[in-house]
Design a protein around this motif. Sequence first.
Motif, PDB file in Angstrom:
ATOM      1  N   GLN A  72     -10.307  55.514 -64.860  1.00  0.00           N
ATOM      2  CA  GLN A  72      -9.665  56.673 -64.328  1.00  0.00           C
ATOM      3  C   GLN A  72     -10.411  56.829 -63.057  1.00  0.00           C
ATOM      4  O   GLN A  72     -11.599  56.366 -62.730  1.00  0.00           O
ATOM      5  CB  GLN A  72      -9.652  57.856 -65.371  1.00  0.00           C
ATOM      6  CG  GLN A  72     -11.320  58.123 -65.528  1.00  0.00           C
ATOM      7  CD  GLN A  72     -11.592  59.602 -66.173  1.00  0.00           C
ATOM      8  OE1 GLN A  72     -11.164  60.438 -65.602  1.00  0.00           O
ATOM      9  NE2 GLN A  72     -11.820  59.496 -67.724  1.00  0.00           N
ATOM     10  N   PHE A  73      -9.946  57.655 -62.162  1.00  0.00           N
ATOM     11  CA  PHE A  73     -10.660  58.012 -61.096  1.00  0.00           C
ATOM     12  C   PHE A  73      -9.808  59.386 -60.622  1.00  0.00           C
ATOM     13  O   PHE A  73      -8.941  59.824 -60.707  1.00  0.00           O
ATOM     14  CB  PHE A  73     -10.608  56.894 -59.999  1.00  0.00           C
ATOM     15  CG  PHE A  73      -9.221  56.654 -59.412  1.00  0.00           C
ATOM     16  CD1 PHE A  73      -8.860  57.113 -58.148  1.00  0.00           C
ATOM     17  CD2 PHE A  73      -8.437  55.734 -60.016  1.00  0.00           C
ATOM     18  CE1 PHE A  73      -7.524  56.590 -57.765  1.00  0.00           C
ATOM     19  CE2 PHE A  73      -7.339  55.247 -59.655  1.00  0.00           C
ATOM     20  CZ  PHE A  73      -6.755  55.805 -58.493  1.00  0.00           C
ATOM     21  N   PHE A  74     -10.768  60.018 -59.695  1.00  0.00           N
ATOM     22  CA  PHE A  74     -10.314  61.363 -59.195  1.00  0.00           C
ATOM     23  C   PHE A  74      -9.695  61.147 -57.731  1.00  0.00           C
ATOM     24  O   PHE A  74     -10.543  60.059 -57.015  1.00  0.00           O
ATOM     25  CB  PHE A  74     -11.545  62.357 -59.060  1.00  0.00           C
ATOM     26  CG  PHE A  74     -11.447  63.166 -60.206  1.00  0.00           C
ATOM     27  CD1 PHE A  74     -10.763  64.480 -60.362  1.00  0.00           C
ATOM     28  CD2 PHE A  74     -12.104  62.637 -61.248  1.00  0.00           C
ATOM     29  CE1 PHE A  74     -10.841  65.002 -61.526  1.00  0.00           C
ATOM     30  CE2 PHE A  74     -12.384  63.340 -62.511  1.00  0.00           C
ATOM     31  CZ  PHE A  74     -11.764  64.769 -62.745  1.00  0.00           C
ATOM     32  N   SER A  75      -8.828  61.513 -57.459  1.00  0.00           N
ATOM     33  CA  SER A  75      -7.880  61.320 -55.973  1.00  0.00           C
ATOM     34  C   SER A  75      -7.953  62.400 -55.334  1.00  0.00           C
ATOM     35  O   SER A  75      -7.235  63.427 -55.580  1.00  0.00           O
ATOM     36  CB  SER A  75      -6.727  60.690 -56.036  1.00  0.00           C
ATOM     37  OG  SER A  75      -6.062  60.231 -54.776  1.00  0.00           O
ATOM     38  N   LYS A  76      -8.926  62.569 -54.118  1.00  0.00           N
ATOM     39  CA  LYS A  76      -8.988  63.977 -53.273  1.00  0.00           C
ATOM     40  C   LYS A  76      -8.023  63.673 -52.301  1.00  0.00           C
ATOM     41  O   LYS A  76      -7.416  64.554 -51.703  1.00  0.00           O
ATOM     42  CB  LYS A  76     -10.309  64.137 -53.155  1.00  0.00           C
ATOM     43  CG  LYS A  76     -11.045  64.759 -54.318  1.00  0.00           C
ATOM     44  CD  LYS A  76     -12.511  65.279 -53.855  1.00  0.00           C
ATOM     45  CE  LYS A  76     -13.263  65.733 -55.463  1.00  0.00           C
ATOM     46  NZ  LYS A  76     -14.394  66.414 -55.017  1.00  0.00           N
ATOM     47  N   ASN A  77      -7.980  62.490 -51.766  1.00  0.00           N
ATOM     48  CA  ASN A  77      -7.311  62.209 -50.484  1.00  0.00           C
ATOM     49  C   ASN A  77      -5.744  62.216 -51.102  1.00  0.00           C
ATOM     50  O   ASN A  77      -5.679  61.609 -52.152  1.00  0.00           O
ATOM     51  CB  ASN A  77      -7.501  60.768 -50.115  1.00  0.00           C
ATOM     52  CG  ASN A  77      -8.399  60.809 -48.621  1.00  0.00           C
ATOM     53  OD1 ASN A  77      -8.572  61.621 -48.144  1.00  0.00           O
ATOM     54  ND2 ASN A  77      -9.254  59.942 -48.462  1.00  0.00           N
TER      55      ASN A  77
END
Length: 340
Positions: A72-77
Amino acid sequence: MATDAVLLPIDGPHGQRDIRISSPNRVLWPEPGITKLDLARYIVEVGEAFVTANGDRPLSLQRFPAGIDGEQFFSKNPPKGAPDFVRSVMVVYPSARTHPQLVIDEPAAAVWAVQMNTVVFHPWPSRAENSDNPDQLRIDLDPQPGTDFDDAIPAALELRKVLDEVGLTTFIKTSGNRGLHVFAPIEPTREFLDVRHAVIAAARELERRMPDKVTTAWWKEERGERVFVDFNQANRDRTMAGAYSPRALGHAPVSTPIEWDELESTDPRQFTILTVPDRLKSTGDPWARMHENPGTIDQLLGWWERDLAAGLGELPFPPDYPKMPGEPSRVQPSRARKDA
């Protein structure tokens, strides 16, 4: 070349949009067998309430390309290839950097985020065009080891009384896990640090009233078997799962708004991707009118100043924050004693 992608028609304020869902049969939640297409259809079913709660806000996406048990990862862009109806807004982070973040204005945009493997949606407590000034005061009641959801209930009820005393109307939702999230709409006239101080003032008052049940201790070794009032969720660029957002847990729970009179009989495990759409149809959205009568944090800031005068100062910030004025040492208390 053949593909198993499907087009999902979605009604919205600008008519119908067709969103392509690739790998629709990919299983995201193995335990209940919920697929990517199931998640997209869930978002369509709760779309109006979802956008009311999370729309017009900078948004971070928690993405799971291989399902909740995978990476998993957080996407802010905003993800590349966003449709032209999906916008972004520039926001300022604690480091003083500026950055674009996704903004959702209609259900189709949220479904497109699902196509980009989003499972959990994390909205800011401020609006897109005034991102520096929150219009929500948010308090996260987080049961610590040895406590559970039932321990958060009396804390939430007492917190409601505390906030009522300062003129704030409160709304509540399950976190989707073991905790509760208490929200109060506020006028967007104060920046994040002020709102954080208001949250700390409310948390300290709650702690005074329930010292054996509630704690504001930042260090886990000092919390004991109590419910932690997570004041750092009020900081800039700190978010919690949005209302009607799924969570990446085995039974596919949803962070679900409830009425206050439901709280003491609520079982949060019953609120899932499979059940929440029917609940919403039968009970309506408890948060639909949240922002009709916003309050102010002026009285809470008066409590903050009172506590400062009594020797209760600033509390620790998250470790990735720059050192903040008045902040105590970030060294774990047991390590500080050992070093001394």
